[in-house]
Scaffold this active site. Structure first.
Site, PDB file in Angstrom:
ATOM      1  N   ASP A   1      -3.416   6.674  -9.654  1.00 52.21           N
ATOM      2  CA  ASP A   1      -2.058   6.828 -10.172  1.00 52.21           C
ATOM      3  C   ASP A   1      -1.989   6.741 -11.691  1.00 52.21           C
ATOM      4  O   ASP A   1      -2.981   6.419 -12.361  1.00 52.21           O
ATOM      5  CB  ASP A   1      -1.131   5.778  -9.535  1.00 52.21           C
ATOM      6  CG  ASP A   1      -1.753   4.376  -9.521  1.00 52.21           C
ATOM      7  OD1 ASP A   1      -2.709   4.131 -10.274  1.00 52.21           O
ATOM      8  OD2 ASP A   1      -1.272   3.535  -8.757  1.00 52.21           O
TER       9      ASP A   1
ATOM     10  N   ASN B   1       4.205  -6.382  -3.009  1.00 52.35           N
ATOM     11  CA  ASN B   1       5.118  -5.785  -2.028  1.00 52.35           C
ATOM     12  C   ASN B   1       4.373  -4.928  -1.002  1.00 52.35           C
ATOM     13  O   ASN B   1       4.981  -4.236  -0.209  1.00 52.35           O
ATOM     14  CB  ASN B   1       6.190  -4.945  -2.738  1.00 52.35           C
ATOM     15  CG  ASN B   1       5.591  -3.776  -3.502  1.00 52.35           C
ATOM     16  OD1 ASN B   1       4.368  -3.599  -3.537  1.00 52.35           O
ATOM     17  ND2 ASN B   1       6.441  -2.975  -4.106  1.00 52.35           N
TER      18      ASN B   1
ATOM     19  N   HIS C   1       2.271  -2.420  -1.755  1.00 54.27           N
ATOM     20  CA  HIS C   1       1.978  -1.042  -2.165  1.00 54.27           C
ATOM     21  C   HIS C   1       0.474  -0.822  -2.344  1.00 54.27           C
ATOM     22  O   HIS C   1      -0.283  -1.731  -2.643  1.00 54.27           O
ATOM     23  CB  HIS C   1       2.777  -0.616  -3.409  1.00 54.27           C
ATOM     24  CG  HIS C   1       2.306  -1.156  -4.719  1.00 54.27           C
ATOM     25  ND1 HIS C   1       3.094  -1.177  -5.839  1.00 54.27           N
ATOM     26  CD2 HIS C   1       1.111  -1.699  -5.120  1.00 54.27           C
ATOM     27  CE1 HIS C   1       2.406  -1.690  -6.836  1.00 54.27           C
ATOM     28  NE2 HIS C   1       1.219  -2.011  -6.435  1.00 54.27           N
TER      29      HIS C   1
ATOM     30  N   GLU D   1       5.214   2.794  -2.821  1.00 53.91           N
ATOM     31  CA  GLU D   1       6.062   1.627  -2.657  1.00 53.91           C
ATOM     32  C   GLU D   1       6.614   1.564  -1.233  1.00 53.91           C
ATOM     33  O   GLU D   1       6.619   2.575  -0.519  1.00 53.91           O
ATOM     34  CB  GLU D   1       7.226   1.706  -3.653  1.00 53.91           C
ATOM     35  CG  GLU D   1       6.802   1.807  -5.128  1.00 53.91           C
ATOM     36  CD  GLU D   1       6.255   0.503  -5.703  1.00 53.91           C
ATOM     37  OE1 GLU D   1       5.561  -0.239  -4.993  1.00 53.91           O
ATOM     38  OE2 GLU D   1       6.515   0.243  -6.888  1.00 53.91           O
TER      39      GLU D   1
HETATM   40  P1  PGA Z   1      -3.202  -6.137  -9.632  1.00 52.02           P
HETATM   41  O1  PGA Z   1      -2.361  -4.921  -9.089  1.00 52.02           O
HETATM   42  O2  PGA Z   1      -4.631  -5.827  -9.299  1.00 52.02           O
HETATM   43  O3  PGA Z   1      -2.942  -6.176 -11.095  1.00 52.02           O
HETATM   44  O4  PGA Z   1      -2.721  -7.355  -8.897  1.00 52.02           O
HETATM   45  C1  PGA Z   1      -2.624  -4.424  -7.823  1.00 52.02           C
HETATM   46  C2  PGA Z   1      -1.630  -3.350  -7.480  1.00 52.02           C
HETATM   47  O5  PGA Z   1      -0.472  -3.436  -7.920  1.00 52.02           O
HETATM   48  O6  PGA Z   1      -1.994  -2.411  -6.756  1.00 52.02           O
END
Ligand code: PGA
Length: 236
Positions: free
Chosen positions: A67, A136, A138, A143
């Site tokens: 992404d 959450n 995702h 999302e």
């Molecule tokens: P993080 O993010 O590794 O910074 O916890 C993970 C994500 O949001 O997919």
């Protein structure tokens, strides 16, 4: 599914890197699906170490990232292209021309989504997809929603995601509101998936994703249906 629980982030990073290196030994020109965020940084550090020690060769690797933020050019240090260059690509012998991150600044974002899907297809699909998970649930920037997405698309970021990522920006209003992300369908079509999570903040969501109901409200829960999934969780 294989669920590996370890005590420390170092162990998580070493195990994850080992899985990636084994994949590259098996297939030197693997297509790696790569993730940004804080979770895989230790894994990338281990890969860099292996390369520096002469134990890894990235010269034939192709990569596709999950992404990118919309409206953030790759020269901006908050862009995911910038992150990948800094945390991995600039430090190993990967050919940058073989690395791909969706563009967050394409004039026609729909055309960019289509280009990205075609690109992944033309590479023959993803051999090994690395994933982090949001608080959450995702994966990529897919999302929570009413349905599981298929291909690359533009999303409006969840407030929880913006709050989690605010730590990287000077002020909340600088945190992008939209992103372009690989879809769940594409992620699920990877040959192998490696899901990484660490720390207390991820404990509840990783258990929900791995053992809970399969629902688009917890996008990562779809991974239960994948037949070659490895999850590594570290307590710290
Ligand atoms: P993080 O993010 O590794 O910074 O916890 C993970 C994500 O949001 O997919």
């Amino acid at each position: 599914m294989e669920f590996i629980k370890v005590k420390t982030y170092e162990e998580l990073s070493q195990k994850a890197a080992q899985i990636i290196l084994t994949q590259l030994e098996k297939k030197p020109n693997s297509v790696l699906g790569l993730a940004t965020g804080s979770t895989p940084i230790g894994t990338y550090d281990e890969l860099i170490k292996a390369y520096t020690d002469g134990k890894a060769d990235f010269s034939k690797v192709r990569s596709v990232n999950l992404d990118e933020y919309c409206g953030v050019p790759e020269t901006n240090d908050q862009s995911y292209r910038y992150f990948m260059n800094e945390h991995l690509f600039d430090k190993v012998n990967i050919d940058k021309a073989n690395t791909n991150v969706p563009s967050g600044v394409a004039e026609d974002s729909q055309a960019e989504c289509e280009r990205y899907d075609k690109l992944i297809e033309s590479l023959g699909g993803i051999d090994l997809q690395i994933l982090g998970i949001g608080v959450n649930g995702h994966i990529g920037f897919n999302e929570p929603s009413d349905e599981f997405s298929e291909g690359t698309h533009v999303v409006t970021l969840d407030e929880r995601t913006r709050n989690s990522n605010a730590r990287f920006f000077e002020k909340m209003s600088d945190v992008p509101t939209k992103a372009i992300t690989m879809g769940i369908g594409t992620i699920m079509s990877a040959e192998k998936i490696l899901l990484l999570a660490n720390g207390d903040a991820k404990k509840e969501i990783i258990e929900k994703a791995v053992y809970g109901e399969i629902t688009p409200n917890v996008p990562a829960s779809i991974l239960q249906k994948h037949d070659n999934l490895t999850v590594i969780f570290s307590e710290n």
